[in-house]
Design a protein around this motif. Structure first.
Motif, PDB file in Angstrom:
ATOM      1  N   THR A 198       0.817  -1.223   0.000  1.00 52.54           N
ATOM      2  CA  THR A 198       0.000   0.000   0.000  1.00 52.54           C
ATOM      3  C   THR A 198       0.850   1.271   0.000  1.00 52.54           C
ATOM      4  N   GLY A 199       2.160   1.112  -0.102  1.00 56.43           N
ATOM      5  CA  GLY A 199       3.028   2.294  -0.069  1.00 56.43           C
ATOM      6  C   GLY A 199       3.552   2.649  -1.451  1.00 56.43           C
ATOM      7  N   LYS A 200       4.615   3.443  -1.431  1.00 57.94           N
ATOM      8  CA  LYS A 200       5.116   3.984  -2.701  1.00 57.94           C
ATOM      9  C   LYS A 200       6.419   3.336  -3.159  1.00 57.94           C
ATOM     10  N   ARG A 201       6.896   2.381  -2.382  1.00 56.21           N
ATOM     11  CA  ARG A 201       8.173   1.750  -2.753  1.00 56.21           C
ATOM     12  C   ARG A 201       7.981   0.258  -2.916  1.00 56.21           C
ATOM     13  N   ALA A 202       8.811  -0.345  -3.750  1.00 52.97           N
ATOM     14  CA  ALA A 202       8.820  -1.809  -3.814  1.00 52.97           C
ATOM     15  C   ALA A 202       9.316  -2.325  -2.468  1.00 52.97           C
ATOM     16  N   GLY A 203       8.769  -3.438  -2.019  1.00 55.68           N
ATOM     17  CA  GLY A 203       9.201  -3.971  -0.732  1.00 55.68           C
ATOM     18  C   GLY A 203       8.923  -5.455  -0.623  1.00 55.68           C
ATOM     19  N   VAL A 204       9.457  -6.027   0.440  1.00 55.58           N
ATOM     20  CA  VAL A 204       9.283  -7.455   0.687  1.00 55.58           C
ATOM     21  C   VAL A 204       8.639  -7.605   2.055  1.00 55.58           C
TER      22      VAL A 204
END
Ligand code: BGC
Length: 729
Positions: A642-648
Motif C-alpha cells: 500500500t506504499g510507494k516503494r517496492a518492498g518485501v
C-alpha cells in the motif's frame, strides 16, 4: 569502555578484500597438509553401492583397534604429532582402508582456525541475523558458502549448525543460534545444513540439547517435562535432523533430567535415533563425555576431542562384555556410512584459494536482509543523501569496524593471530566510512561516545545523529542483564536529548532493553553483521535497500518480564564463569519452569507487553492483509503493498490450539516472503503441517492433533495479526 574493550587495541586487520586474497598465496609450509588420497580398491569403494552397504563391507575388514580409533578424537588445533589440519578436532582415518582423517572445524558463522594458517575466511552475519531473514533459501546459501570455504581449507567436517532455542535471552551464544521459535529455527538450520552438505562435507547440528545458557553449562541439570521438551527445543532439533539430514549431532555439556546429555538414553537412543530415525553419529561436545559403558550404551558414538573414555577403556569394556561388540560396530557403522553418504571419501576436499569476493557479496546480501528496522517515526529513515548536510556518527568503534561474536564461533580476523577466547573482535567494515561514501557532500564527523556530553555536543551541531551501540557476547559466559554494557543507555539518552533526529543502530547478539526508545526517532538492529556489515547498514539507512527482516526473538522491556528475572544458577557461579569444568562448584538444577512458554509464548500467556514482539520488523513501504480463507491443512490470503516503494513482506501465520490443549495462546505455523511492487498484491497459499498444530502426547509418546477449534491468525508480526479465522478439526 568496559572490561571488553578498555585499553585493548582492536583486532582490526587487513582492510581490503584484495589484501585478504593475497594472504592465500603463502609458501607450501604455511598451507594445510594435503588430504590422504585413498589408493585403495576394496569393494566398499564402489560408488554405486549404498552408504550402508559400503559401511558394512569396510567394517568387516576392521580390527578392534581400528574400530576404536574411529570413535574418539585424536587431538585438535594442530596438536603436536597429530595429522590435524588445525581445526578444533581430528578423528584419525584408516589409510589402509581408504578412510580419510576427519578434519573438524568450528564454522558457525564462517570458518574458524583459518587465519593462523594465513588463510582467509568470510565472516558472515551471525546466524541470529540469518534467522531474521526468515528465508530458507538464504540459509541454504549461507551453509553452502561455509561448506565451500571449509573445502578450500581442506576441512571435511563442520562444527556449526547451532540451534539451541533462545529460551534465555541473555545466553551468550544466542548469536550463533536461530532464535526462539522451534519451527523457524528448525526450518532455517535444516536448509543451512543442506547447503553445507551440498558441498560434499559432513554437516552437524548442536548442542543437543537444552544448552540454553552458558552459566554453569558443565554442571547444570536442566529440568523439563517430556511434552515441553518435545514441543520446544527438541522440535527445532527434530526439524533440523529430519529435514536437514545432518551427518552428525553434537551432544551438549549439561545434564538433562539427571543424566549428562552425552549419556542420556532418552535424548540419544529414544528420541534422536529411534523416534527421528537419525542414521548419522553423535559426537560429544569438547569434554562432554563422562563415562565409557554408560555413554556408549546411551547412544554416544564418538568422544571429542580425546580418548579418555572411548580409547582404551572402551576397548576393555568391549572385551569384557560391558559394551557389546554389536554396539561398537553400530558406532563405527554410523561414522563410516556418514563418510560415504557425505561424499568425503569419493570427493575429498583438495584445498584451493578462497574467493573472498564471493563471500563478501553474500555476506552483504544476507546482512541487508537480516537487519530489522525496529522503529521509524515520521519516516525518519531512509536518509536523503542529496539533502542531508551534516551527520554525527557516535559510539561503538563505528569509525573502525563492526562487532563479531566470541568463543568457538569466532572467525579469526584475516592476518591476525587466533582471536583470543572471549575477547570482542571488530572486523574492518567501517560504518563511518560507509556513511561518508553515501553522503559525500555532507559533513560527517565521529565521536567515540566515551563522554556522553561531548557526543551530545557533536549531535547538537549536526542535522542527524546516528548512535551505534553494541553488546559483546560470547560462548562461555552469559550477559548478566539485557541492559547494554558500558552505560551506553546514558549515551543514547544524552544524544537524543540534544538532537531530535537520533537514529540508533544496534550491534547485539540478541535482545537488549532500550529505556531510551521513546526518545529516538529510529532504531535498526543489525546483530553482528559480518564482514560487509557497514555497507549493508548504510544501504538501509540511505534507502538503497528496503528493510524486510523480522525479529526471530522477542525484545523484552526489562529483565523483570522474563520467566527467570535472573539467569538460573548465576549466583552460584563466580562472575563470568560457566565454560570450565566442575571444579569445586556444586551441581545445580536449571529448572525451566516456564515449560512450553518460551519467548513470545511466555509474553502472550502472561499478558506482558514486549518492547518489540517476535516477528516484528518495519519496511519503508506498508502492507495490507485481506481475504483469509483457512482450513486445517492450508491458509490463503492476500497481501498488498500500500506504499510507494517496492518492498518485501514476511507474512506470518499463527495458530491458537483448542482450549483443551492447554497451550500458550499462539504458535508460529507457517510463513512466506512476498516481494511486491507499489500497489501490487498477491494471494498467498500456504500448507499447514499437522505436526505444527499438534501437541506432544506423553501417554502416546507421539504427536497428536486434537479435535476442536483452531484459531488461525495472519499478519506481519506475532502482535499484529489483522486476519483471523476459526477452523474445526
Ligand atoms: C563448544 C562447541 C565447539 C567445540 C570445539 C566447545 O566448547 O561448545 O560448540 O564446537 O568447543 O571448539
Amino acid at each position: 569502555m568496559n572490561h571488553y574493550t578498555r585499553g585493548r587495541k582492536l583486532a582490526l586487520v587487513a582492510a581490503t578484500a584484495g589484501a585478504v586474497a593475497a594472504l592465500a598465496f603463502l609458501p607450501a609450509w604455511a598451507q594445510p597438509p594435503q588430504p590422504q588420497t585413498p589408493a585403495v580398491h576394496g569393494p566398499w569403494m564402489d560408488k554405486s553401492l549404498s552408504p550402508d552397504k559400503r559401511a558394512d563391507l569396510v567394517l568387516a575388514e576392521m580390527t578392534l583397534d581400528e574400530k576404536i580409533v574411529l570413535v574418539h578424537g585424536a587431538g585438535g588445533f594442530g596438536a603436536a604429532g597429530s595429522r590435524s589440519n588445525g581445526g578444533a578436532g581430528m578423528i584419525a582415518g584408516i589409510p589402509r582402508l581408504g578412510l580419510p582423517d576427519l578434519q573438524l572445524a568450528d564454522s558457525a558463522v564462517g570458518v574458524r582456525s583459518a587465519a593462523d594458517r594465513g588463510r582467509y575466511a568470510t565472516l558472515l552475519p551471525s546466524t541470529i541475523g540469518e534467522a531474521a531473514t526468515w528465508d530458507p533459501k538464504l540459509a541454504f546459501e549461507y551453509g553452502k558458502l561455509i561448506g565451500r570455504e571449509l573445502r578450500d581449507q581442506q576441512y571435511n567436517v563442520t562444527l556449526g549448525g547451532g540451534v539451541d532455542i533462545t529460551r534465555e535471552p541473555r545466553n551468550g551464544r544466542n548469536f550463533e543460534y536461530q532464535g526462539e521459535d522451534p519451527v523457524l529455527a528448525g526450518k532455517m538450520v535444516a536448509q543451512l545444513i543442506r547447503g553445507l552438505q551440498s558441498q560434499n562435507l559432513i554437516g552437524d547440528v548442536k548442542h543437543y540439547a537444552f544448552n540454553d545458557q552458558e552459566t554453569g553449562r558443565s554442571i547444570g541439570n536442566v529440568k523439563l517435562g517430556k511434552r515441553a521438551m518435545r514441543e520446544t527445543d527438541l522440535l527445532a532439533f527434530e526439524i533440523a535432523v529430519t529435514e536437514g539430514q545432518p551427518g552428525m549431532v553434537m551432544c551438549s555439556y549439561n545434564k538433562v533430567n539427571g543424566d549428562w546429555a552425552c549419556e542420556n538414553s532418552y535424548l540419544l537412543n529414544s528420541v534422536l535415533k529411534k523416534a527421528w530415525g537419525f542414521q548419522g553419529f553423535v559426537l560429544s561436545d569438547w569434554g562432554g563425555t563422562h563415562s565409557t559403558a554408560k555413554a556408549a550404551l546411551a547412544g554416544l558414538d564418538n568422544e571429542e576431542p580425546g580418548y579418555r573414555y572411548f580409547g582404551d577403556p572402551l576397548k576393555t569394556a568391549v572385551t569384557n562384555g560391558d559394551v557389546p561388540l554389536a554396539r561398537l560396530d553400530d558406532m563405527v557403522h554410523r561414522i563410516v556410512r556418514t563418510e560415504f553418504a557425505a561424499g568425503i571419501v569419493d570427493d575429498p576436499p583438495r584445498g584451493r584459494v578462497v574467493d573472498p569476493f564471493a563471500g563478501a557479496e553474500l555476506a552483504q546480501r544476507i546482512a541487508e536482509q537480516a537487519s530489522v528496522l525496529l522503529k521509524n517515526d515520521r519516516g525518519q529513515l531512509p536518509l536523503n543523501a542529496a539533502m542531508v548536510k551534516s551527520i554525527a556518527v557516535i559510539g561503538a568503534h563505528a569509525d573502525s569496524g563492526v562487532l563479531s561474536g566470541g568463543g568457538s564461533a569466532q572467525v579469526d580476523a584475516p592476518g591476525a593471530d587466533r582471536a583470543r577466547w572471549n575477547v570482542p573482535v571488530w572486523f574492518p567494515s567501517s560504518p563511518l566510512a560507509a556513511i561518508r561514501a553515501k553522503a559525500p557532500k555532507a559533513k560527517v564527523e565521529f565521536n567515540d561516545g566515551a563522554d556522553p556530553a561531548a557526543a551530545a555536543a557533536l549531535a547538537k551541531a549536526a542535522e542527524i545523529a546516528i548512535v551505534f551501540v553494541n553488546q559483546p557476547t560470547s560462548e562461555g559466559r552469559d550477559v548478566p542483564t539485557l541492559t547494554l554494557p558500558d552505560k551506553q543507555d546514558d549515551l543514547v539518552s544524552a544524544v537524543a536529548a540534544a538532537n531530535p533526529h537520533t537514529i540508533v543502530v544496534l550491534e547485539t547478539g540478541g535482545a537488549v532493553s532500550m529505556p531510551w526508545i521513546g526518545q529516538v526517532s529510529a532504531a535498526l538492529e543489525v546483530w553482528y553483521p559480518g564482514i560487509c556489515g557497514a555497507q549493508a547498514a548504510a544501504n538501509i539507512l540511505f534507502g538503497d535497500v528496503n528493510p524486510s527482516a523480522k525479529l526471530p526473538v522477542t525484545f523484552p522491556k526489562t529483565d523483570a518480564d522474563l520467566p527467570h528475572p535472573q539467569i538460573p544458577g548465576i549466583d552460584l557461579i563466580p562472575a563470568g564463569g560457566g565454560r570450565g569444568g566442575r571444579g569445586r562448584l556444586p551441581d545445580f538444577d536449571i529448572d525451566y519452569t516456564e515449560g512450553l512458554k518460551v519467548g513470545y509464548k511466555w509474553f502472550d500467556a502472561e499478558d506482558k507487553q514486549p518492547l518489540f514482539a517476535f516477528g516484528h520488523g518495519l519496511s519503508y513501504t506498508s502492507f495490507a492483509y485481506s481475504g483469509l480463507k483457512a482450513a486445517i491443512d492450508s491458509v490463503s490470503f492476500t497481501v498488498r503493498n500500500t506504499g510507494k516503494r517496492a518492498g518485501v513482506e514476511i507474512v506470518e501465520v499463527y495458530a491458537g490450539l483448542p482450549a483443551a490443549a492447554n497451550e500458550p495462546p499462539k504458535r508460529l505455523v507457517a510463513w512466506d516472503k512476498v516481494a511486491l511492487a507499489p500497489g501490487a498484491s498477491k494471494t498467498v497459499t500456504l500448507p499447514l503441517d499437522p505436526k505444527f498444530l499438534s501437541i506432544f502426547d506423553e501417554q502416546k509418546d507421539d504427536w497428536s492433533l486434537l479435535p476442536g477449534e483452531y484459531k488461525i491468525l495472519v499478519g506481519g508480526s506475532s502482535r499484529s495479526t489483522p486476519l483471523t479465522a476459526v477452523v474445526s478439526h
